[in-house]
Design an enzyme around this catalytic site. Structure first.
Site, short mmCIF file in Angstrom:
data_model
loop_
_atom_site.label_atom_id
_atom_site.label_comp_id
_atom_site.label_asym_id
_atom_site.label_seq_id
_atom_site.Cartn_x
_atom_site.Cartn_y
_atom_site.Cartn_z
N TYR A 1 -2.40 -0.30 10.85
CA TYR A 1 -2.44 -0.67 9.44
C TYR A 1 -1.15 -0.29 8.73
O TYR A 1 -0.54 -1.12 8.03
CB TYR A 1 -3.63 0.02 8.76
CG TYR A 1 -3.77 -0.31 7.29
CD1 TYR A 1 -4.27 -1.54 6.88
CD2 TYR A 1 -3.41 0.61 6.30
CE1 TYR A 1 -4.39 -1.86 5.53
CE2 TYR A 1 -3.54 0.31 4.96
CZ TYR A 1 -4.03 -0.93 4.57
OH TYR A 1 -4.15 -1.22 3.24
N SER B 1 0.85 -1.20 0.00
CA SER B 1 0.00 0.00 0.00
C SER B 1 0.88 1.23 0.00
O SER B 1 2.05 1.18 0.41
CB SER B 1 -0.88 0.00 1.26
OG SER B 1 -1.57 1.22 1.41
#
Length: 254
Positions: free
Chosen positions: A154, A141
């Site tokens: 995260y 990501s």
């Protein structure tokens, strides 16, 4: 038909980026094992692949469970005769600050996003070796390398995905296994929609807000990530390993 005669295992393929990868890989000739904890979503992905003339089969899989990772590989061998490609797309989306994140949340996000990817590769290695090598694509990501407010669990886990990718690429080169990552920006997926709603915005407001972060001034589409994964999984990327392909519309260029 860049993946003709290949067998691919795609985790988290029941929706969003994973579904787009499964559909594109099947269109390019691969037989696809759709692995997801969401049975309805996984079966819907398989139905879409078959309706388009491709080959796919669903298996319920929680990548945080080592036994499930082994079962997914065994299923690929039983159903399609082997395994050539692993796409680690399954993810847990757990946000918050260091104060708000619980011990249980930390364990879940790491067990799925990092340990789960490692366990899938470990389970697949014997079959990849039998096939004479293969390709692993880890979905990371933009959160792997930028800081974002109240995203501590995260972002930390996704940073781990990049280091996992580099280490695996170094260790598995001797087996002819290439390991690379794709780092999506903000993509129009159910996970992003859920995040937008938790921020108290409508989807239209969220798409506009996050779209403005990108140089291209829009959110990405799942298929745009799928094409990046396809390149890294295919023989076109035969000299690419340990790389991170950023697909974020230019959001992080500065």
């Amino acid at each position: 038909m860049r993946l003709k005669h290949k067998v691919a295992l795609v985790t988290g393929a029941g929706s969003g980026i994973g579904r787009a990868i499964a559909e594109l890989f099947a269109a390019e000739g691969a037989a696809v094992v759709v692995a997801d904890i969401d049975a309805d979503g996984g079966r819907a992905t398989v139905d879409a692949v078959i309706a388009a003339g491709g080959r796919a089969a669903f298996l319920s899989c929680d990548v945080a469970r080592e036994a499930d990772c082994r079962a997914a590989v065994a299923f690929a061998v039983e159903r399609f005769g082997g395994l050539n490609i692993v796409v680690n797309n399954a993810a847990a989306f757990i946000y918050g600050s260091v104060e708000s994140a619980t011990y249980e949340q930390w364990h879940k996000v790491w067990d799925v996003n990092v340990v789960g990817q490692a366990q899938c590769v470990k389970a697949a290695l014997p079959e990849l070796r039998k096939a004479g090598g293969g390709a692993v694509v880890n979905i990371a990501s933009q959160s792997s390398f930028i800081a974002q407010a109240n995203y501590v669990p995260y972002n930390s886990s996704k940073a781990g995905v990049l280091q996992l990718t580099r280490c695996l690429a170094m260790d598995l080169a001797v087996d002819g296994v290439r390991v690379n990552a794709v780092s999506p920006g903000t993509i129009r997926t159910p996970a992003v929609d859920a995040c937008i709603r938790t921020l108290g915005m409508t989807l239209e407001e969220g798409y506009d807000r996050f779209g403005r972060d990108a140089v291209l001034k829009r959110l990405g589409e799942p298929r745009e990530i799928a094409y990046a994964a396809l390149f890294l999984a295919s023989d076109e990327a035969s000299y690419v390993t340990g790389a991170n392909l950023v697909v974020d519309g230019g959001a992080t260029i500065d």
